[in-house]
Design a protein around this motif. Sequence first.
Motif, PDB file in Angstrom:
ATOM      1  N   ASP A 181       4.102  -1.588  27.837  1.00 18.84           N
ATOM      2  CA  ASP A 181       4.569  -2.909  27.794  1.00 18.84           C
ATOM      3  C   ASP A 181       4.154  -3.395  26.282  1.00 18.84           C
ATOM      4  O   ASP A 181       3.852  -4.597  25.895  1.00 18.84           O
ATOM      5  N   PHE A 182       4.489  -2.516  25.385  1.00 21.49           N
ATOM      6  CA  PHE A 182       4.191  -2.597  23.957  1.00 21.49           C
ATOM      7  C   PHE A 182       5.693  -3.084  23.491  1.00 21.49           C
ATOM      8  O   PHE A 182       6.413  -2.302  23.328  1.00 21.49           O
ATOM      9  N   HIS A 183       5.541  -4.340  22.822  1.00 17.46           N
ATOM     10  CA  HIS A 183       7.076  -4.506  21.997  1.00 17.46           C
ATOM     11  C   HIS A 183       7.002  -4.472  20.491  1.00 17.46           C
ATOM     12  O   HIS A 183       7.460  -5.301  19.939  1.00 17.46           O
ATOM     13  N   PHE A 184       5.861  -3.820  20.079  1.00 17.26           N
ATOM     14  CA  PHE A 184       5.762  -3.531  18.675  1.00 17.26           C
ATOM     15  C   PHE A 184       5.182  -1.935  18.549  1.00 17.26           C
ATOM     16  O   PHE A 184       4.930  -1.610  19.552  1.00 17.26           O
ATOM     17  N   ASP A 185       5.124  -1.342  17.464  1.00 22.79           N
ATOM     18  CA  ASP A 185       4.705  -0.033  17.187  1.00 22.79           C
ATOM     19  C   ASP A 185       3.120  -0.265  16.887  1.00 22.79           C
ATOM     20  O   ASP A 185       2.711  -0.700  15.779  1.00 22.79           O
ATOM     21  N   PRO A 186       2.211   0.286  17.845  1.00 18.51           N
ATOM     22  CA  PRO A 186       1.017   0.193  17.666  1.00 18.51           C
ATOM     23  C   PRO A 186       0.446   1.098  16.596  1.00 18.51           C
ATOM     24  O   PRO A 186      -0.972   1.168  16.259  1.00 18.51           O
ATOM     25  N   GLN A 187       1.051   2.025  16.224  1.00 18.01           N
ATOM     26  CA  GLN A 187       0.806   2.793  14.890  1.00 18.01           C
ATOM     27  C   GLN A 187      -0.286   3.816  15.297  1.00 18.01           C
ATOM     28  O   GLN A 187      -1.416   3.961  14.687  1.00 18.01           O
ATOM     29  N   THR A 188      -0.213   4.059  16.543  1.00 13.75           N
ATOM     30  CA  THR A 188      -1.221   5.258  17.069  1.00 13.75           C
ATOM     31  C   THR A 188      -0.402   6.383  17.832  1.00 13.75           C
ATOM     32  O   THR A 188       0.804   6.510  17.845  1.00 13.75           O
TER      33      THR A 188
END
Length: 225
Positions: A181-188
């Motif tokens: 449910d991430f609507h962005f890239d967590p860069q992980t």
Amino acid sequence: MRILLIEDDPRTAELVRAGLEPEGHVVSVAPDGRPGLLRAAGESWDILIVDRMLPGLDGLGLVRTLRSAGVTTPALFLTALGGVDDRVDGLRAGGDDYLVKPFAVAELSARIAALARRGALKPEDAVLRVADLELDRLSREVTRAGQTIPLKPREYAVLEYLMRHAGQVVTRTMLLEDVWDFHFDPQTSVVESHISRLRAKIDRGFGRELVQTIRGAGYRLGDAA
């Protein structure tokens, strides 16, 4: 199971998410009635958990609209309105169950399981199969060639998503949005690490690899043999 929680109270939403996700469910939250209606009608869900008193569009109106549109996804009302008339109104609006706040997450989980057993999942949808890999969405048991494969909750959720899209390319963004449910890239490397662990558990020692990396695109679950 994929669960849409339509709830405007952040504390309640976090309580539900924190209680259900460790069991392998994927919980997405809509904090307003109208966006919740659009998501409930436009995406595939196993269960809807709907607050009665929502901004934009109240829970009763939301469920009535869904039922009028032919959406049959089971809906559980979660609300502080606990009178008999309130519960009757919820069921008449098209709700399948009704849980009064404050509530125990264990009871919510049990009611979700009961909805699934009563037909929230069609028999043909309850068990997903790809080659000799099977995932039972009711018991949450995963087996390959008859051998039980223990998975952590998020590993199970990733595998369920891949199996529901078997033969299709699933992108990293799709997994981040629909499993985390991430609507962005967590860069992980959270997606890559879970795929790696899944490969170790469901492919290693079975002769054929089912989890395939599609270079530059994403992943695909299927029998390449």
